[in-house]
Scaffold this motif. Structure first.
Motif, PDB file in Angstrom:
ATOM      1  N   VAL A 187      46.872 -21.240   3.707  1.00  0.00           N
ATOM      2  CA  VAL A 187      47.466 -20.447   4.796  1.00  0.00           C
ATOM      3  C   VAL A 187      46.383 -19.978   5.757  1.00  0.00           C
ATOM      4  N   ALA A 188      45.217 -19.625   5.218  1.00  0.00           N
ATOM      5  CA  ALA A 188      44.121 -19.136   6.057  1.00  0.00           C
ATOM      6  C   ALA A 188      43.646 -20.195   7.042  1.00  0.00           C
ATOM      7  N   LYS A 189      43.650 -21.455   6.620  1.00  0.00           N
ATOM      8  CA  LYS A 189      43.193 -22.538   7.486  1.00  0.00           C
ATOM      9  C   LYS A 189      44.139 -22.786   8.661  1.00  0.00           C
ATOM     10  N   THR A 190      45.428 -22.499   8.447  1.00  0.00           N
ATOM     11  CA  THR A 190      46.416 -22.746   9.502  1.00  0.00           C
ATOM     12  C   THR A 190      46.721 -21.503  10.323  1.00  0.00           C
ATOM     13  N   ALA A 191      46.262 -20.325   9.874  1.00  0.00           N
ATOM     14  CA  ALA A 191      46.562 -19.080  10.593  1.00  0.00           C
ATOM     15  C   ALA A 191      45.674 -18.957  11.817  1.00  0.00           C
ATOM     16  N   LYS A 203      44.970 -14.640  10.942  1.00  0.00           N
ATOM     17  CA  LYS A 203      43.835 -15.309  10.290  1.00  0.00           C
ATOM     18  C   LYS A 203      42.877 -14.282   9.696  1.00  0.00           C
ATOM     19  N   LYS A 204      42.622 -13.203  10.462  1.00  0.00           N
ATOM     20  CA  LYS A 204      41.723 -12.154   9.981  1.00  0.00           C
ATOM     21  C   LYS A 204      42.285 -11.483   8.735  1.00  0.00           C
ATOM     22  N   SER A 205      43.591 -11.165   8.771  1.00  0.00           N
ATOM     23  CA  SER A 205      44.248 -10.531   7.626  1.00  0.00           C
ATOM     24  C   SER A 205      44.274 -11.459   6.419  1.00  0.00           C
ATOM     25  N   THR A 206      44.495 -12.743   6.651  1.00  0.00           N
ATOM     26  CA  THR A 206      44.563 -13.713   5.554  1.00  0.00           C
ATOM     27  C   THR A 206      43.209 -13.866   4.866  1.00  0.00           C
ATOM     28  N   ALA A 254      52.573 -11.454  -0.037  1.00  0.00           N
ATOM     29  CA  ALA A 254      52.423 -10.861   1.300  1.00  0.00           C
ATOM     30  C   ALA A 254      51.913 -11.879   2.318  1.00  0.00           C
ATOM     31  N   ILE A 255      51.033 -12.787   1.899  1.00  0.00           N
ATOM     32  CA  ILE A 255      50.410 -13.732   2.825  1.00  0.00           C
ATOM     33  C   ILE A 255      51.185 -15.037   2.923  1.00  0.00           C
ATOM     34  N   CYS A 256      51.621 -15.563   1.782  1.00  0.00           N
ATOM     35  CA  CYS A 256      52.271 -16.874   1.763  1.00  0.00           C
ATOM     36  C   CYS A 256      53.795 -16.794   1.881  1.00  0.00           C
ATOM     37  N   MET A 257      54.370 -15.628   1.543  1.00  0.00           N
ATOM     38  CA  MET A 257      55.831 -15.476   1.623  1.00  0.00           C
ATOM     39  C   MET A 257      56.163 -14.148   2.319  1.00  0.00           C
ATOM     40  N   PRO A 258      55.706 -13.971   3.551  1.00  0.00           N
ATOM     41  CA  PRO A 258      55.861 -12.662   4.219  1.00  0.00           C
ATOM     42  C   PRO A 258      57.314 -12.235   4.409  1.00  0.00           C
ATOM     43  N   LEU A 259      58.229 -13.201   4.589  1.00  0.00           N
ATOM     44  CA  LEU A 259      59.632 -12.853   4.819  1.00  0.00           C
ATOM     45  C   LEU A 259      60.299 -12.303   3.553  1.00  0.00           C
ATOM     46  N   ARG A 260      59.783 -12.653   2.389  1.00  0.00           N
ATOM     47  CA  ARG A 260      60.367 -12.174   1.130  1.00  0.00           C
ATOM     48  C   ARG A 260      59.572 -11.036   0.503  1.00  0.00           C
ATOM     49  N   HIS A 261      58.496 -10.619   1.190  1.00  0.00           N
ATOM     50  CA  HIS A 261      57.629  -9.581   0.624  1.00  0.00           C
ATOM     51  C   HIS A 261      58.371  -8.269   0.411  1.00  0.00           C
ATOM     52  N   ALA A 262      59.163  -7.860   1.401  1.00  0.00           N
ATOM     53  CA  ALA A 262      59.903  -6.599   1.295  1.00  0.00           C
ATOM     54  C   ALA A 262      60.910  -6.643   0.147  1.00  0.00           C
ATOM     55  N   GLU A 263      61.507  -7.812  -0.070  1.00  0.00           N
ATOM     56  CA  GLU A 263      62.501  -7.954  -1.140  1.00  0.00           C
ATOM     57  C   GLU A 263      61.843  -7.974  -2.516  1.00  0.00           C
TER      58      GLU A 263
END
Length: 330
Positions: A208-212, A217-220, A115-124
């Motif tokens: 991912v949290a460091k770059t968000a 950033k809050k969600s990560t 969900a956090i690192c691969m959000p585009l593939r999460h639904a799949e």
């Protein structure tokens, strides 16, 4: 507490503070879990979200473990023996679902990673079709240690043993030292793999949290804290699986110390982890907490209000009808 007693094997066995405290804890955790399970099943939108489905699996697994382990605890406390074949049937479920919880925690960590690192593939990757396959895979993986334990036991036990009456406990299945070594090896291998997965997800999420920025950033960071809590819960589960070996070692040293260690292990490593799942998702997740408040605390209140309103409307309508009938008669 001195008046609380039970007749066991021709003598009165006192029900002490330990037994009462364990029952209070078990009933409390079961009540909380039941409330959360009810909340999950009442809100249909949770059926399509991977993390809530896995959360429900852990709740059901933990509740089943609490029921069975508490039953065995009471049977052992009152020295109540059962036939070995029946003990095997009960222990099969207990050992299986003792592994289902940590394996599911690992799957939940992977879901957060996707969900956090691969959000585009999460639904799949977390589609509704995958949910059923994931639950089946979790149970299949969890059954391997159970198969190993009982395969080694069946290979060594005589046929007459199954009809004997004994106190049902994990120590009963270790007839030889090598059986304990095999069981320990399989379980430690499982947890080594789980720890590697959780550490990998933690490292990736923190990058991912460091770059968000902003809401991302809050969600990560919230997801990162969830992974840390999963790691802590997994550590408690690992210690829980070590406890039979510790108890078996203490048993041959001092019987009184054995009972004290066994009680300590049961409360700290069996009961305590069962309250962490409600803490992680039941209270920390905003959507689930909102649904919990609506269904658990206000649903009964709203239902009573609606019933009172319908009753008042019915009485008002009935009064109008009676009035109209009287008018027609006149």
């Amino acid at each position: 507490m001195e008046d609380n007693s039970s007749w066991v094997g021709g003598e009165v066995r006192q029900i002490n503070d330990r037994v009462i405290s364990v029952q209070v804890l078990v009933m409390t955790f079961l009540g909380i879990n039941f409330l959360l399970i009810l909340t999950f099943f009442k809100k249909k939108s949770f059926y399509t979200i991977a993390r809530y489905i896995l959360f429900a699996v852990t709740l059901l697994s933990d509740s089943l473990i609490l029921l069975i382990s508490n039953t065995l605890y009471l049977l052992a406390y009152f020295n109540f023996t059962i036939q070995v074949w029946l003990c095997i049937s009960i222990s099969t479920v207990l050992i299986l679902y003792s592994m289902v919880t940590p394996v599911t925690l690992t799957a939940m960590t992977l879901e957060r990673y996707v969900a956090i690192c691969m959000p585009l593939r999460h639904a799949e990757l977390c589609s509704q079709r995958i949910h059923v396959h994931c639950i089946l895979i979790i149970h299949s993986l969890s059954s391997v240690p159970c198969i190993v334990v009982f395969s080694s036991f069946f290979a060594s036990a005589s046929l007459t043993l199954y009809k004997q009456h004994r106190i049902c406990s994990p120590q009963m299945y270790t007839l030889h030292r090598w059986q304990g070594h095999i069981r320990s090896t399989v379980q430690q291998f499982y947890f080594l793999v789980m720890v590697i997965i959780i550490v990998f997800c933690y490292v990736k999420i923190i990058k991912v949290a460091k770059t968000a920025s902003g809401e991302n950033k809050k969600s990560t960071w919230k997801g990162l804290r969830t992974v840390i809590l999963h790691g802590f819960q997994l550590l408690l589960c690992l210690i829980q699986l070590w406890t039979p070996f510790i108890e078996n070692y203490v048993f041959h040293i001092n019987l009184s110390l054995f009972f004290n260690v066994r009680f300590f292990n049961y409360v700290l490593f069996y009961l305590t982890p069962k309250c962490l799942s409600p803490l992680i998702y039941g209270l920390r997740d905003d959507h689930f907490l909102h649904a919990l408040k609506n269904y658990a605390f206000f649903d009964l209140y709203k239902r009573n209000i609606l019933q009172e309103r319908d009753k008042a409307l019915f009485l008002n309508l009935l009064t109008v009808d009676q009035f109209e009938i009287l008018q027609e008669v006149q």
